[in-house]
Motif scaffolding. Structure first.
Motif, PDB file in Angstrom:
ATOM      1  N   PHE A   1       1.337  -1.307   0.051  1.00  0.00           N
ATOM      2  CA  PHE A   1       0.277  -0.360   0.298  1.00  0.00           C
ATOM      3  C   PHE A   1       1.146   1.155   0.183  1.00  0.00           C
ATOM      4  N   ALA A   2       2.266   0.823   0.728  1.00  0.00           N
ATOM      5  CA  ALA A   2       2.702   2.239   0.622  1.00  0.00           C
ATOM      6  C   ALA A   2       3.279   2.861  -0.380  1.00  0.00           C
ATOM      7  N   VAL A   3       4.043   1.660  -0.999  1.00  0.00           N
ATOM      8  CA  VAL A   3       4.573   1.782  -2.405  1.00  0.00           C
ATOM      9  C   VAL A   3       4.262   2.091  -2.942  1.00  0.00           C
ATOM     10  N   ARG A   4       2.119   1.448  -3.596  1.00  0.00           N
ATOM     11  CA  ARG A   4       1.438   2.299  -4.463  1.00  0.00           C
ATOM     12  C   ARG A   4       1.037   3.386  -4.542  1.00  0.00           C
ATOM     13  N   VAL A   5       0.701   3.611  -3.251  1.00  0.00           N
ATOM     14  CA  VAL A   5       0.346   5.158  -2.763  1.00  0.00           C
ATOM     15  C   VAL A   5       1.432   5.777  -3.349  1.00  0.00           C
ATOM     16  N   ALA A   6       2.661   5.743  -2.955  1.00  0.00           N
ATOM     17  CA  ALA A   6       3.487   7.066  -3.537  1.00  0.00           C
ATOM     18  C   ALA A   6       3.985   7.127  -4.830  1.00  0.00           C
ATOM     19  N   MET A   7       3.945   5.635  -5.613  1.00  0.00           N
ATOM     20  CA  MET A   7       3.704   5.522  -6.881  1.00  0.00           C
ATOM     21  C   MET A   7       2.937   6.262  -7.513  1.00  0.00           C
ATOM     22  N   SER A   8       1.420   6.056  -7.084  1.00  0.00           N
ATOM     23  CA  SER A   8       0.633   7.305  -7.360  1.00  0.00           C
ATOM     24  C   SER A   8       0.730   9.008  -7.490  1.00  0.00           C
ATOM     25  N   LYS A   9       1.361   9.045  -6.149  1.00  0.00           N
ATOM     26  CA  LYS A   9       1.513  10.413  -5.586  1.00  0.00           C
ATOM     27  C   LYS A   9       2.805  11.015  -6.710  1.00  0.00           C
ATOM     28  N   LEU A  10       3.525   9.648  -7.418  1.00  0.00           N
ATOM     29  CA  LEU A  10       4.225  10.481  -8.289  1.00  0.00           C
ATOM     30  C   LEU A  10       3.356  10.277  -9.626  1.00  0.00           C
ATOM     31  N   LEU A  11       2.900   9.762  -9.960  1.00  0.00           N
ATOM     32  CA  LEU A  11       1.589   9.897 -11.574  1.00  0.00           C
ATOM     33  C   LEU A  11       1.080  11.210 -11.478  1.00  0.00           C
ATOM     34  N   ALA A  12       0.205  10.856 -10.000  1.00  0.00           N
ATOM     35  CA  ALA A  12      -0.520  12.609  -9.892  1.00  0.00           C
ATOM     36  C   ALA A  12      -0.506  13.946 -10.467  1.00  0.00           C
ATOM     37  N   HIS A  13       0.943  13.818 -10.133  1.00  0.00           N
ATOM     38  CA  HIS A  13       2.161  14.920 -10.258  1.00  0.00           C
ATOM     39  C   HIS A  13       3.145  14.781 -11.518  1.00  0.00           C
ATOM     40  N   ARG A  14       3.329  14.438 -12.131  1.00  0.00           N
ATOM     41  CA  ARG A  14       4.026  13.848 -13.061  1.00  0.00           C
ATOM     42  C   ARG A  14       3.584  14.211 -14.142  1.00  0.00           C
ATOM     43  N   ALA A  15       4.287  15.700 -14.900  1.00  0.00           N
ATOM     44  CA  ALA A  15       3.825  16.774 -16.199  1.00  0.00           C
ATOM     45  C   ALA A  15       3.189  15.598 -17.726  1.00  0.00           C
ATOM     46  N   GLY A  16       2.045  15.866 -17.708  1.00  0.00           N
ATOM     47  CA  GLY A  16       1.356  14.879 -19.141  1.00  0.00           C
ATOM     48  C   GLY A  16       0.595  14.650 -18.691  1.00  0.00           C
ATOM     49  N   ALA A  17       1.150  13.010 -17.122  1.00  0.00           N
ATOM     50  CA  ALA A  17      -0.364  12.547 -17.045  1.00  0.00           C
ATOM     51  C   ALA A  17      -1.629  12.062 -16.190  1.00  0.00           C
ATOM     52  N   ARG A  18      -1.727  13.749 -15.058  1.00  0.00           N
ATOM     53  CA  ARG A  18      -2.044  14.050 -14.405  1.00  0.00           C
ATOM     54  C   ARG A  18      -2.927  12.841 -13.846  1.00  0.00           C
ATOM     55  N   LEU A  19      -3.152  11.651 -13.400  1.00  0.00           N
ATOM     56  CA  LEU A  19      -4.115  10.976 -13.284  1.00  0.00           C
ATOM     57  C   LEU A  19      -4.834  11.485 -11.879  1.00  0.00           C
ATOM     58  N   GLN A  20      -4.599  11.590 -10.370  1.00  0.00           N
ATOM     59  CA  GLN A  20      -5.214  11.856  -9.870  1.00  0.00           C
ATOM     60  C   GLN A  20      -6.232  11.413  -9.179  1.00  0.00           C
ATOM     61  N   THR A  21      -6.132  10.510  -9.456  1.00  0.00           N
ATOM     62  CA  THR A  21      -7.405   9.497  -8.798  1.00  0.00           C
ATOM     63  C   THR A  21      -6.153   8.424  -8.583  1.00  0.00           C
ATOM     64  N   LEU A  22      -6.725   8.090  -7.339  1.00  0.00           N
ATOM     65  CA  LEU A  22      -6.132   7.003  -6.399  1.00  0.00           C
ATOM     66  C   LEU A  22      -8.013   5.416  -5.802  1.00  0.00           C
ATOM     67  N   ILE A  23      -7.823   4.209  -6.057  1.00  0.00           N
ATOM     68  CA  ILE A  23      -8.807   3.596  -6.385  1.00  0.00           C
ATOM     69  C   ILE A  23      -7.697   2.645  -5.137  1.00  0.00           C
ATOM     70  N   ILE A  24      -8.729   1.823  -4.361  1.00  0.00           N
ATOM     71  CA  ILE A  24      -7.932   0.867  -3.666  1.00  0.00           C
ATOM     72  C   ILE A  24      -9.085  -0.627  -3.481  1.00  0.00           C
ATOM     73  N   ASP A  25      -8.992  -1.367  -3.537  1.00  0.00           N
ATOM     74  CA  ASP A  25     -10.090  -2.628  -4.027  1.00  0.00           C
ATOM     75  C   ASP A  25      -9.949  -3.624  -3.005  1.00  0.00           C
ATOM     76  N   GLU A  26     -10.767  -3.919  -1.615  1.00  0.00           N
ATOM     77  CA  GLU A  26     -10.553  -4.601  -0.659  1.00  0.00           C
ATOM     78  C   GLU A  26      -9.062  -5.065   0.124  1.00  0.00           C
ATOM     79  N   GLY A  27      -8.895  -4.350   0.864  1.00  0.00           N
ATOM     80  CA  GLY A  27      -7.231  -3.967   1.101  1.00  0.00           C
ATOM     81  C   GLY A  27      -7.223  -4.118   2.553  1.00  0.00           C
ATOM     82  N   PHE A  28      -8.651  -4.758   2.459  1.00  0.00           N
ATOM     83  CA  PHE A  28      -8.138  -4.147   4.441  1.00  0.00           C
ATOM     84  C   PHE A  28      -8.483  -6.145   5.550  1.00  0.00           C
TER      85      PHE A  28
END
Length: 855
Positions: free
Chosen positions: A770-797
């Motif tokens: 979770f920590a690594v994937r969220v960190a990658m998502s943040k990196l992707l969210a701030h990457r020039a051009g991609a701007r994903l800005q969405t995080l989806i977690i499916d049944e991780g608890f």
């Protein structure tokens, strides 16, 4: 990419659903297992990339019972609003459709972004999002049961995913372009080298070609001298031959005249012989005049007699035809009478045979009528059986209807009894009246007694139904047997009708017998008296009288034919006799003319021959002179051919020398061009290395790893009270230890030093993922051009305890400001209240439904 609106039609468990994500920053999707939570997010990925679940075809995603499905997804990206509509139909062998649109900001109109093909449109969607499906599920989308999607990849594949997130594919494209340019330069160098090798090989011929040009030039000069001398010889011989040419031509013409005169003399000789033969033949014919005239007169008389006899023959043939026709009619009359006689005799025999069987047919008719009387009783028995079957069925139906009524009444009593037991025992639940003391027990006993009575009546009815069914089965069996017996009635009726018809025919035949015998006697009397064809017999008698009166004699007729054939040649001889006198005079004239012509031609031939002999003496030696002239001209032609060949070789050699001199200049130009191309290749070699994985890309990854580690460790520290940290290593020593290799290893520290990720499992592994994937998502969210800005977690608890889940919720809230939209799927009830928005997913008979709830 920020989800705004999702509409599902016949997609997995959703027949029709629409979700509006506008304004949702943090929400959970909750519901029972299998309700359709993950299917909702699968709709997003299928709309964007045509992928929803591994190893599942598009047709398997269509809802049960439907033939087509559609997903309509709207999302924001940067300052633009986009829409993707993907459809799939099972009909027509399977058909897909993909629509990609962008909304005009000022008008609100959707403008198409489609390419001519689905593949081209998909590529445009990928370019717009700046990511593909694999990058999405390895970063911003933690799939159910696949939170370790990134961590469990091989180190090299992890590095590819990170490179995609960082947008390093741009440098891959630059590297490909640089390699393409380098390949073009290498191809150019190879072509130049091949051309230089060929040019050098050709230039080596230059000395030999120059030598050949000089030698052939000398040969042409020598042949020019020989040709000039031979032309002089030919001209001298031709001058001598031209002087004798006129005499030779005159001798040839004279020889032709001699031949023509000889042929004409022979023609006159032949004409003389023919005329002499004609004179002899015509003289001999005139000597037989008396004989020919007598024979011709006999021929004419015989022909007159023969013509008269032919007339009688024609009349005789006409009478013979009438006679034959009359005889034919008489014969036909007798044949017809005999045929009628045969028919009457045959009919008498048939009638006698039929009338003799009257007693037999009467007995057969009586027997068939007895059989039919027996079938009447069987028919009555069958009708009685059918009536019993109808009665049994009616009774069974009545009893079953009665049982249904009794069962309904018993159910009503049970329902009332249940209501009574659930009541407060003071008031009747049916009529709401006071029960009074003992009222509850009394009503209860009354309901029980009524129910028992109806139950016993149902049992009695059922026993009676069973008895009636047995009786019904027996009656149906009896009816089948009786129907089988009645199957022979139709045949018996046919036999009875047949017997009656036979008896009637036999009785009528007896009545006809006397009349038929009288007809037989009358016909026999007519036959004996020849009382038939009277007109034909009268015609025959008349024709016979006319034939006798005609008096035609066939033998005399044949004798006249023979005599006519013997005298036939006198007709030709008489015609020749008439022509012989005039032809004799013509033959004598022709003989005189032919003899004179023969003598004239003989004198002319002798004159021509004498002149021809004189010319022959003058032309002696002419043939040898012609032979010498032909030889001289042949030698001249050989020298001219040799000179032409030498001149052509000289021209070719001089052209080849000029071409090779051009090749020398081209070689020098290509050497300079190769130096420039080699410099370009060096530049492209450097660009390929710079744009490659070990160049700029490695530098960007190395610069991004500290940020990725920092974000991952911040989240991991919150979830583990600072007990665990992660480190990303991009290089490791080889097994020999003498060098390093490129990698992307995950090393985890938990107080006992760093260990590999693969040594962790369960809740610890999920926290790391979770920590690594969220960190990658943040990196992707701030990457020039991609701007994903969405995080989806499916049944991780599921692998976390209560404390772990609380820390995970805190971590999610901590990164909330880094994303425009966070969606979390869970079926754990105590987590629902932790989110400001809830998407409640339920599933019923008509499929899955989703409802947005707040608070």
């Amino acid at each position: 990419m920020i989800p705004l609106k999702l509409k599902l039609t016949n997609f997995l468990s959703y027949h029709s659903a629409e979700v509006d994500f506008a304004g949702i920053k943090l929400a959970c999707l909750c519901g029972e297992n299998g309700a359709g939570k993950s299917a909702l997010l699968a709709g997003m990925t299928w709309a964007l990339w045509g992928k929803a679940r591994d190893k599942v075809s598009d047709d398997e995603l269509i809802a049960s019972g439907a033939q087509e499905m559609a997903v309509d997804f709207e999302f924001g990206l940067g300052d633009h609003l986009y829409r993707v509509l993907r459809q799939r139909s099972k009909m027509k062998g399977g058909e897909s459709r993909l629509i990609f649109q962008v909304c005009q900001t000022d008008t609100g109109i959707w403008m198409p972004l489609n390419e001519p093909s689905i593949r081209g449109t998909q590529h445009r969607i990928d370019e717009t999002l700046r990511m593909d499906y694999d990058t999405f599920i390895n970063s911003a989308f933690l799939l159910q049961g696949r939170a370790d999607e990134f961590a469990r990849k091989a180190p090299g594949d992890r590095k590819k995913v990170l490179a995609e997130i960082l947008g390093l594919s741009y440098y891959d494209r630059l590297e490909v372009k640089a390699k393409g340019k380098r390949q073009e330069v290498e191809n150019k160098l190879r072509d130049i080298d091949n051309l230089l090798t060929m040019l050098q090989h050709q230039i080596a011929e230059l000395p030999a070609q120059r030598r050949l040009a000089r030698e052939t030039g000398d040969m042409v000069l020598a042949l020019d001298q020989q040709l000039e001398a031979q032309v002089t010889v030919v001209e001298q011989l031709a001058a001598r031959a031209s002087r004798l040419e006129a005499l030779h031509d005159e001798s040839v013409k004279l020889e032709q005249r001699i031949t023509q005169a000889t042929d004409e003399r022979q023609t006159a000789e032949n004409a003389l012989h023919k005329a002499q033969a004609d004179i002899a033949r015509h003289t001999a014919l005139l000597a037989k005049r008396d004989e020919v005239e007598r024979g011709f007169a006999d021929l004419l008389a015989t022909r007159n007699l023969l013509e008269a006899m032919n007339t009688r023959l024609s009349q005789y043939h006409t009478l013979s035809g009438r006679k034959t026709a009359a005889e034919g009619e008489i014969k036909m009359g007798r044949t017809d009478l005999e045929h009628r006689l045969d028919k009457v005799q045959t009919r008498i025999r048939e009638v006698e045979a039929m009338s003799s069987r009257v007693a037999e047919y009467e007995a057969e008719l009586e027997r068939q009528r007895s059989l039919l009387a027996g079938f009447e009783l069987t028919e009555q028995q069958a009708e009685a059986a059918r009536q019993r079957i109808e009665d049994y069925k009616r009774l069974i139906s009545n009893l079953e209807v009665d049982n249904e009524r009794l069962n309904a009444e018993m159910k009503s009593l049970r329902d009332r009894l249940t209501m009574l037991k659930k009541s407060d025992h003071q008031r009747c639940p049916v009529c709401d009246s006071e029960l009074g003391e003992g009222g509850y027990a009394r009503i209860e006993q009354h309901y029980i007694a009524d129910g028992t009575e109806r139950k016993e009546q149902v049992a009695r009815n059922q026993r009676r139904v069973d008895e009636l069914r047995l009786m019904l089965g027996q009656a149906e069996t009896d009816l089948i047997k009786l129907n089988r017996q009645l199957d022979g009635r139709i045949n018996a009726e046919k036999q009875e009708t047949r017997a009656a018809d036979r008896l009637s025919d036999a009785q009528k035949a007896g009545e006809q017998l006397a009349d038929l015998r009288q007809q037989l006697a009358d016909l026999l009397a007519q036959l004996d008296a020849n009382a038939y064809a009277p007109k034909a017999r009268q015609e025959l008698a008349s024709v016979q009288q006319e034939i006798a009166a005609l008096g035609y004699d066939e033998s005399a007729h044949e004798e006249l034919r023979r005599r006519n054939r013997e005298l036939a040649d006198f007709e030709r001889r008489e015609r020749e006799l008439r022509e012989a006198q005039s032809r004799l005079l013509l033959a004598e004239q022709a003989a005189t003319h032919a003899q004179a012509t023969r003598n004239d031609k003989t004198a002319i031939i002798e004159q021509y021959q004498a002149h021809y002999d004189q010319l022959a003496a003058q032309l002696e030696g002419y043939d040898e002179l012609r032979r010498q002239l032909d030889d001289a001209r042949g030698k001249k032609a050989v020298i001219e051919q040799q000179r032409g060949d030498a001149l052509r070789q000289q021209t070719e050699a001089e052209q080849r020398v000029r071409q090779l001199q051009d090749n020398e200049r081209e070689r020098d130009d290509k050497v300079e061009e190769r130096k420039l191309a080699a410099d370009d290749k060096g530049i492209y070699d450097e660009l390929v290395q710079a744009f490659g994985r070990k160049g700029v890309q490695a530098m960007i990854i190395d610069s991004a790893l500290p940020e990725l580690e920092e974000n991952a460790n911040e989240l991991l520290g919150r979830m583990t009270d600072g007990r665990m940290t992660v480190r990303l290593e991009t290089q490791r020593p080889t097994s020999k230890g003498d060098s390093t290799v490129e990698t992307l290893d995950l090393k985890i520290a938990d107080g006992g030093g760093y260990r590999s990720y693969e040594l962790y499992s369960g809740g610890e592994a999920f926290r790391i993922n979770f920590a690594v994937r969220v960190a990658m998502s943040k990196l992707l969210a701030h990457r020039a051009g991609a701007r994903l800005q969405t995080l989806i977690i499916d049944e991780g608890f599921g692998t976390l305890d209560g404390n772990g889940r609380e820390r995970l919720i805190q971590a999610i809230r901590a990164v909330q400001s880094d994303f425009e939209c966070i969606l979390v799927i869970t079926h754990i009830d105590e987590l629902k209240d932790e989110f400001p928005y809830r998407l409640e997913v339920t599933k019923g008979q008509d499929g899955s439904h989703v409802e947005l709830m707040t608070g």
